[in-house]
Scaffold this motif. Sequence first.
Motif, PDB file in Angstrom:
ATOM      1  N   THR A 295      -0.452 -13.040   3.449  1.00  0.00           N
ATOM      2  CA  THR A 295      -0.257 -12.128   4.576  1.00  0.00           C
ATOM      3  C   THR A 295       0.774 -11.048   4.257  1.00  0.00           C
ATOM      4  N   ARG A 296       1.802 -11.392   3.497  1.00  0.00           N
ATOM      5  CA  ARG A 296       2.825 -10.405   3.175  1.00  0.00           C
ATOM      6  C   ARG A 296       2.344  -9.412   2.122  1.00  0.00           C
ATOM      7  N   PHE A 297       1.717  -9.933   1.064  1.00  0.00           N
ATOM      8  CA  PHE A 297       1.239  -9.046   0.005  1.00  0.00           C
ATOM      9  C   PHE A 297       0.153  -8.102   0.509  1.00  0.00           C
ATOM     10  N   ILE A 298      -0.762  -8.637   1.291  1.00  0.00           N
ATOM     11  CA  ILE A 298      -1.882  -7.799   1.733  1.00  0.00           C
ATOM     12  C   ILE A 298      -1.397  -6.695   2.673  1.00  0.00           C
ATOM     13  N   ALA A 299      -0.324  -6.958   3.414  1.00  0.00           N
ATOM     14  CA  ALA A 299       0.223  -5.925   4.297  1.00  0.00           C
ATOM     15  C   ALA A 299       0.912  -4.818   3.505  1.00  0.00           C
ATOM     16  N   LEU A 300       1.424  -5.143   2.321  1.00  0.00           N
ATOM     17  CA  LEU A 300       2.129  -4.152   1.508  1.00  0.00           C
ATOM     18  C   LEU A 300       1.172  -3.217   0.765  1.00  0.00           C
ATOM     19  N   VAL A 301      -0.068  -3.655   0.558  1.00  0.00           N
ATOM     20  CA  VAL A 301      -1.018  -2.854  -0.223  1.00  0.00           C
ATOM     21  C   VAL A 301      -1.217  -1.462   0.377  1.00  0.00           C
ATOM     22  N   PRO A 302      -1.607  -1.337   1.662  1.00  0.00           N
ATOM     23  CA  PRO A 302      -1.821   0.019   2.207  1.00  0.00           C
ATOM     24  C   PRO A 302      -0.534   0.817   2.336  1.00  0.00           C
ATOM     25  N   VAL A 303       0.607   0.150   2.482  1.00  0.00           N
ATOM     26  CA  VAL A 303       1.887   0.862   2.567  1.00  0.00           C
ATOM     27  C   VAL A 303       2.147   1.620   1.272  1.00  0.00           C
ATOM     28  N   GLU A 304       2.039   0.910   0.147  1.00  0.00           N
ATOM     29  CA  GLU A 304       2.268   1.547  -1.149  1.00  0.00           C
ATOM     30  C   GLU A 304       1.187   2.597  -1.443  1.00  0.00           C
ATOM     31  N   TYR A 305      -0.048   2.281  -1.095  1.00  0.00           N
ATOM     32  CA  TYR A 305      -1.150   3.195  -1.385  1.00  0.00           C
ATOM     33  C   TYR A 305      -0.991   4.515  -0.622  1.00  0.00           C
ATOM     34  N   SER A 306      -0.579   4.424   0.640  1.00  0.00           N
ATOM     35  CA  SER A 306      -0.446   5.642   1.453  1.00  0.00           C
ATOM     36  C   SER A 306       0.634   6.560   0.899  1.00  0.00           C
ATOM     37  N   ARG A 307       1.644   5.998   0.244  1.00  0.00           N
ATOM     38  CA  ARG A 307       2.696   6.818  -0.345  1.00  0.00           C
ATOM     39  C   ARG A 307       2.225   7.521  -1.619  1.00  0.00           C
ATOM     40  N   ALA A 308       1.171   6.984  -2.227  1.00  0.00           N
ATOM     41  CA  ALA A 308       0.718   7.498  -3.519  1.00  0.00           C
ATOM     42  C   ALA A 308      -0.376   8.548  -3.397  1.00  0.00           C
ATOM     43  N   ILE A 309      -0.974   8.701  -2.214  1.00  0.00           N
ATOM     44  CA  ILE A 309      -2.142   9.577  -2.041  1.00  0.00           C
ATOM     45  C   ILE A 309      -1.794  10.736  -1.116  1.00  0.00           C
ATOM     46  N   GLN A 358     -13.189  -5.395  -1.483  1.00  0.00           N
ATOM     47  CA  GLN A 358     -13.470  -4.015  -1.080  1.00  0.00           C
ATOM     48  C   GLN A 358     -12.216  -3.152  -1.158  1.00  0.00           C
ATOM     49  N   ALA A 359     -11.066  -3.732  -0.811  1.00  0.00           N
ATOM     50  CA  ALA A 359      -9.805  -2.983  -0.877  1.00  0.00           C
ATOM     51  C   ALA A 359      -9.525  -2.528  -2.304  1.00  0.00           C
ATOM     52  N   LEU A 360      -9.801  -3.390  -3.271  1.00  0.00           N
ATOM     53  CA  LEU A 360      -9.595  -3.019  -4.671  1.00  0.00           C
ATOM     54  C   LEU A 360     -10.522  -1.866  -5.068  1.00  0.00           C
ATOM     55  N   VAL A 361     -11.772  -1.942  -4.618  1.00  0.00           N
ATOM     56  CA  VAL A 361     -12.719  -0.855  -4.903  1.00  0.00           C
ATOM     57  C   VAL A 361     -12.219   0.456  -4.297  1.00  0.00           C
ATOM     58  N   GLN A 362     -11.693   0.397  -3.077  1.00  0.00           N
ATOM     59  CA  GLN A 362     -11.200   1.606  -2.417  1.00  0.00           C
ATOM     60  C   GLN A 362     -10.007   2.212  -3.160  1.00  0.00           C
ATOM     61  N   ILE A 363      -9.124   1.347  -3.659  1.00  0.00           N
ATOM     62  CA  ILE A 363      -7.966   1.849  -4.403  1.00  0.00           C
ATOM     63  C   ILE A 363      -8.418   2.564  -5.671  1.00  0.00           C
ATOM     64  N   ARG A 364      -9.332   1.929  -6.397  1.00  0.00           N
ATOM     65  CA  ARG A 364      -9.805   2.517  -7.652  1.00  0.00           C
ATOM     66  C   ARG A 364     -10.616   3.792  -7.422  1.00  0.00           C
ATOM     67  N   ALA A 365     -11.258   3.886  -6.266  1.00  0.00           N
ATOM     68  CA  ALA A 365     -12.052   5.076  -5.959  1.00  0.00           C
ATOM     69  C   ALA A 365     -11.231   6.162  -5.274  1.00  0.00           C
ATOM     70  N   THR A 375      -9.628  -1.566   6.302  1.00  0.00           N
ATOM     71  CA  THR A 375     -10.109  -2.754   5.589  1.00  0.00           C
ATOM     72  C   THR A 375      -9.075  -3.875   5.650  1.00  0.00           C
ATOM     73  N   ILE A 376      -7.827  -3.526   5.389  1.00  0.00           N
ATOM     74  CA  ILE A 376      -6.760  -4.524   5.412  1.00  0.00           C
ATOM     75  C   ILE A 376      -6.548  -5.062   6.827  1.00  0.00           C
ATOM     76  N   ASP A 377      -6.629  -4.198   7.817  1.00  0.00           N
ATOM     77  CA  ASP A 377      -6.461  -4.639   9.207  1.00  0.00           C
ATOM     78  C   ASP A 377      -7.527  -5.669   9.582  1.00  0.00           C
ATOM     79  N   GLU A 378      -8.763  -5.416   9.155  1.00  0.00           N
ATOM     80  CA  GLU A 378      -9.842  -6.362   9.470  1.00  0.00           C
ATOM     81  C   GLU A 378      -9.625  -7.685   8.742  1.00  0.00           C
ATOM     82  N   ALA A 379      -9.210  -7.628   7.479  1.00  0.00           N
ATOM     83  CA  ALA A 379      -8.930  -8.863   6.739  1.00  0.00           C
ATOM     84  C   ALA A 379      -7.789  -9.636   7.397  1.00  0.00           C
TER      85      ALA A 379
END
Length: 788
Positions: A295-309, A358-365, A375-379
């Motif tokens: 739960t903690r790691f999956i919540a951090l994924v979109p946080v870091e991603y949003s800062r990078a894009i 799917q989240a991994l695919v979205q990051i790579r794409a 995606t993360i919210d639904e998971a």
Amino acid sequence: MRRFGILQSGVICGLLMTLIFAAPLGLAAQDSGTSAPPYAAEQMRRDLFDAQVALMSADSDNALAAVESAEALYAEVLQTVITTEAPEAAARVETAFSSAYSAVENAHIHALVAARVTIWTGVLDGAAQVVYSAIEINDATTAALWLPLRDFRTSTRFSRPDADATLAIKALAEGQSDSATALESVRVDLLDTYQAQLNAALNDAADAQTNGFDLRRIEESSMAAGYFEILAPAYADQRGTDELASAQTAFAELLTAADTSAFTTAYTNIETALAGFRAAPLSDAELARRAGQLTRFIALVPVEYSRAIRDGVVVSDIEIQDALTFHQGATAALDDLLPTLSARDADAATQINALVDQALVQIRAVDSPDALQATIDEATRLLVATLPEEWLNSSTESDIDVILSVLDQVGTAAAQGEYALAESARLEAYALLELGMEQRLRGFAPDMAVYIESLFWQGTVDQPGLANLLAARAPIAEIRTSLSLLNSAFADARLLLDSARSAPGAVAGNAAVIVFREGLEAVLILASLMASLRTAEEKRYRRPLVAGAALALGATIVTWWLAHNLLNVLLPLGERLEAIVSLIAIGVLLLITNWFFHKVYWTGWMANFHAKKRQLVGGVVAVSIGQTLGLVILGFTSIYREGFETVLFLQSLVLEAGLNVVLQGVLLGLLGTSIVGVITFSLQVRLPYKKMLVVTGVMIGFVLLTMVGHTVHVMQSVGWLPITPIQGVFLPYWMGQWFGLFATWQGIILQVAAAAFVIGSYFLAENQQKRQRQRASQSEKNTQPQRA
């Protein structure tokens, strides 16, 4: 050849553990050299790899010689024992050697690769069974000798190093454990390792198939099939022999798949066969830990991603890598949880797994951050609905795992000169600390909590803090030293918290200390605000202060209820809510301080001076609505700030020891606070009036400065203010805890500004009084002739 390097590292780790833990048994001296099974196996594996390299170069003679060398070493050191204890594994090894000779003779590199891997996994299987048999007869010496002949999971923040088996055998040798306990620990460790290796091999085989790497696909498929044979007895126990036969057939089909369609069919059959299977079921505590990680790691994924894009373009490679790292952590935890999730809700488990993929695919794409967040919210929604409620609560183990993972990003960013990103990661790690384990740590080991906070911020006498180092753009070596100390401190904190869980008396005592400490602060704040309100006129001002304090107590009780029932909703607001409450309290306190000097102090003096000239209605001056509301807000915010902190600290103890134990401590702490409160307010009555004016001014100023310092620190913690350390100045962390003094320019400047405001208000009031006295005196002089 990546897996070859990983396996080699695993054997080296095993050999090191042999030297460390087997030395007390006299094994290091007795079985050194190639006669020791781990060394012999390592050399045999090297020979087989050399055979593969030679055959790839069309050098059949050297390939044949290497296979013969490997077989001779196996026959000399390993074969007899493995054949006795694990005849099926020995048979697979012997068959694989025959296949290796045939492959060399026919120059068939794919067949040699498959044979090489089968020999290695067969030896691993045989070694594991030798260890089991030795433990059953209490032969720790043989078990310790053969145990290092094994594979190891890659050690990350998401999986602990495989030392449980080694420690279990050491305890058996020293008489600190029985054979049954040791056997269980060793089996869980090895089976958990080989299942992880099985999953990794299957994933690598699929990647190789996708990329058209045939040799790699055969190597990884053979590896997966070999690992499954090690797990086969556990699989048969759980699923039966018929299911085992079906699974083995699927693995065989994977090895012989001639095209993508056949590979996909076999791979799908294997996934179906392994769904919900776990060779060594995790304990409830370990499952809860994995759930916390997930739960903690999956919540951090979109946080870091949003800062990078930005606008569909990657602007920060480091933060993309951080997002991938956290995704890797979430995936590792999910792999361990899937059997449990499938047992509770198979459809939800399938959806969660698909969403994480799917989240991994979205990051790579380089998909949009909003799409990834959805995606993360639904998971997360499915996880909350599927996982047991108690697993969703804060866990010390998972908190530390995630914090250390985030701190890894600090070192990575700083090493690349990205100090702003490093500071962002530090604040992220600190926020995780504040919202999770620190509350427990302050209850069980307050000194350790202070030490860890010091390392995060300004440091200690001997070690600069991480915040100061990053702000000063210190060399990476100094930053890594700080991170190393934090790692060690967290390891110590883990041990302290683990040892305190079974001590209800300690929990109650710590709860009492927390309530008394925060209650004492609340009493002193209220006392300082009410200290000079002693005359009949001024007592009118006490009522709104007391009303505000009473409202704060009621709000604290409501907060307790909310925290107890909605912990995961409330805790993330922790420091932000504290910062907002503190800002309101400071604003009101500044206004009240100014009003105090200009209204209360001045009115008190004037009431004495013109007692006969003033006409009071009932002896009391009416308090304006604005003043009343301001005093109510002041009383509320000053006390609620302490109550809010107390609730957060106590909730963590409730999670550890239960509500009843903590309430006992709360009552004890309230009793102590009440006694101090009675004494404090009684002393106020006996203090001289003129001295009370001075004391009150000092106390209000002290409360204001402390509150400003704390609020600046909290705002820096949540990233609302920058951090500029004062170079060469060190202030112990206890000065921050008690007086709000932190060695940053932001905190000191704002405290000086607040002090200037208080002192300026005092001198302005004094100047107004002086002028008023002069006017009064002049008025008296002007009226004297008329009286005459």
